[in-house]
Write an enzyme that holds these catalytic residues in place. Structure first.
Site, short mmCIF file in Angstrom:
data_model
loop_
_atom_site.label_atom_id
_atom_site.label_comp_id
_atom_site.label_asym_id
_atom_site.label_seq_id
_atom_site.Cartn_x
_atom_site.Cartn_y
_atom_site.Cartn_z
CB THR A 126 39.83 -62.03 -25.84
OG1 THR A 126 40.47 -61.17 -26.39
CG2 THR A 126 40.28 -61.49 -24.29
N GLY A 127 42.40 -63.08 -27.64
CA GLY A 127 43.90 -62.71 -27.88
C GLY A 127 44.22 -63.50 -29.29
N GLY A 158 44.36 -66.01 -31.59
CA GLY A 158 43.47 -67.47 -31.74
C GLY A 158 44.54 -68.33 -31.66
NE ARG A 189 42.63 -66.33 -37.21
CZ ARG A 189 42.32 -65.93 -36.29
NH1 ARG A 189 41.07 -65.29 -36.09
NH2 ARG A 189 42.94 -65.78 -35.02
CB VAL A 190 38.48 -70.85 -38.28
CG1 VAL A 190 37.69 -71.08 -37.00
CG2 VAL A 190 37.47 -70.75 -39.48
N GLY A 191 39.58 -68.56 -35.78
CA GLY A 191 40.27 -68.36 -34.84
C GLY A 191 39.92 -69.48 -33.73
CG ASP A 192 40.76 -68.28 -29.73
OD1 ASP A 192 40.82 -67.31 -30.56
OD2 ASP A 192 40.80 -67.99 -28.45
CB THR A 233 37.27 -61.42 -29.17
OG1 THR A 233 37.93 -61.60 -30.23
CG2 THR A 233 36.48 -62.45 -28.46
N1 ASP Z 1 40.78 -64.55 -30.33
C1 ASP Z 1 40.20 -63.93 -31.45
C2 ASP Z 1 40.59 -64.66 -32.86
O1 ASP Z 1 41.96 -65.02 -32.87
C3 ASP Z 1 40.78 -62.55 -31.69
C4 ASP Z 1 40.68 -61.61 -30.22
O2 ASP Z 1 40.43 -62.00 -29.21
O3 ASP Z 1 40.99 -60.37 -30.28
O4 ASP Z 1 39.82 -64.84 -33.65
#
Ligand code: ASP
Length: 363
Positions: free
Chosen positions: A282-283, A285, A259-262, A231
């Site tokens: 980032t992380g 989601g 799938r949708v993340g944060d 990210t």
């Molecule tokens: N936060 C992002 C998601 O979950 C992935 C990431 O930050 O590595 O889509």
């Protein structure tokens, strides 16, 4: 027909240009410090942080400030020299572009978009060109941008042919009456707006594909979870006192189709408000959505009167170890780079000459 939110919907603080410029005398000569963070991982440490417990911002306001990230994760500290340098070089390139643009007076909104676009074009980061693969072997990209002046924002999710999803997010914000488009509707809107598209094959990067294969093998062996990686994001304060944030991602390796993340969820992975802070996360989601992390930082600044650093620490403290991190910049230019994972590719620059990029904890 573009529609802007009514100014009354946001808290717009007085412009601070003259006040902040009066502190310009405190500015130190520009210095380039490359903090490769070569020590053993020490998660959560901001190389520039001072008082993690601080309840208020005390430092002299800055003319401008910029923080970027290239993703939280678990990069091994024995990473090859070439790979490490590649990350640091691309982060530095993006940071330098953003720093120079802010120095010449560019709006923070343009700067975060441009910086994210540079990172999207690098195959090293999990956004745009380097996006990770879904379980089915596709690339589905999410992005968001937010303007701290008026809380206007734009998001896209699950796009598969948009070269720079952050550009589409900006178009959603400015050229539609909505704030969030997904999948086919987002792609159609992109075509109407003349946003650059590519064949899905453009996003193929061998190392990302190999990561998917490893994840699939582990999954069939033990039902392992999705891999976390990557990210990109940027947050900025410009010379007019305006905050902005942008984030872009391929999501998680081996994520389910749809799938949708944060990242595109305003308040979870991306948020900006001139009254408080601009945040890009980032992380994992799902965790950032459950805890509404980006807005939580803003709320902690607004309601609890915390410094940006303390608010970011408290928000990340609600997550499980290893979940990820965030970058944030406040109204006076205070930057926080906080993570509870082993690594977070990141950088920070400001009008006092700060310019640093890092991978692991503080050296
Ligand atoms: N936060 C992002 C998601 O979950 C992935 C990431 O930050 O590595 O889509």
């Amino acid at each position: 027909m573009p529609r802007r939110p009514s100014p009354s919907a946001a808290h717009i603080p007085p412009r601070r240009g003259s006040l902040r410029r009066s502190h310009g005398i405190l500015a130190v000569a520009a210095a380039v410090v490359l903090l490769a963070g070569c020590t053993a991982p020490a998660p959560g440490i901001d190389p520039g942080s001072e008082d993690a417990q601080g309840a208020t911002e005390t430092a002299a306001p800055l003319d401008f400030a910029l923080a970027i990230h290239g993703g939280a994760g678990a990069l091994p500290d024995d990473l090859s020299e070439e790979r490490k340098q590649g990350y640091l070089d691309d982060l530095s390139k993006a940071l330098q572009h953003g720093r120079d643009r802010l120095a010449e007076g560019a709006p923070s909104l343009d700067v975060v978009q441009e910086v994210v676009r540079i990172l999207e074009d690098s195959p090293l980061f999990n956004a745009g060109k380097g996006a990770v693969f879904t379980h089915e072997g596709r690339n589905e990209l999410d992005a968001a941008i937010m303007d701290g002046r008026d809380l206007n924002c734009g998001s896209v999710a699950g796009v598969t042919t948009i070269k720079n999803p952050v550009d589409l997010a900006r178009a959603v914000m400015e050229e539609s009456r909505h704030v969030f488009f997904t999948g086919a509707g987002a792609e159609q809107f992109a075509a109407e707006q003349g946003i650059e598209t590519v064949e899905p094959e453009y996003f193929f990067v061998q190392s990302r594909y190999d990561s998917l294969q490893r994840a699939l093998e582990r999954e069939s062996a033990a039902g392992a979870e999705d891999e976390k990686r990557g990210t990109v994001g940027a947050v900025a304060l410009d010379r007019d006192g305006n905050l902005a944030a942008a984030t872009s991602t391929g999501g998680l390796t081996n994520k389910r189709f749809g799938r949708v993340g944060d990242v595109p969820v305003i308040g979870a992975g991306t948020y900006a408000n001139n009254a408080t802070v601009a945040v890009s996360c980032t992380g994992i989601g799902e965790q950032f959505i459950r805890n509404n992390i980006a807005h939580d930082v803003s709320a902690l600044v607004e309601y609890k009167g915390l410094s940006v650093e303390a608010a970011a620490q408290e928000a990340i403290g609600k997550l499980d170890p290893g979940d990820g991190g965030l970058i944030a910049v406040g109204r006076t230019g205070e930057i926080a780079l906080i993570f509870n994972s082993a690594s977070m590719l990141r950088g920070a620059a400001d009008s006092n000459g700060r310019f640093e990029v890092a991978i692991w904890g503080s050296p």
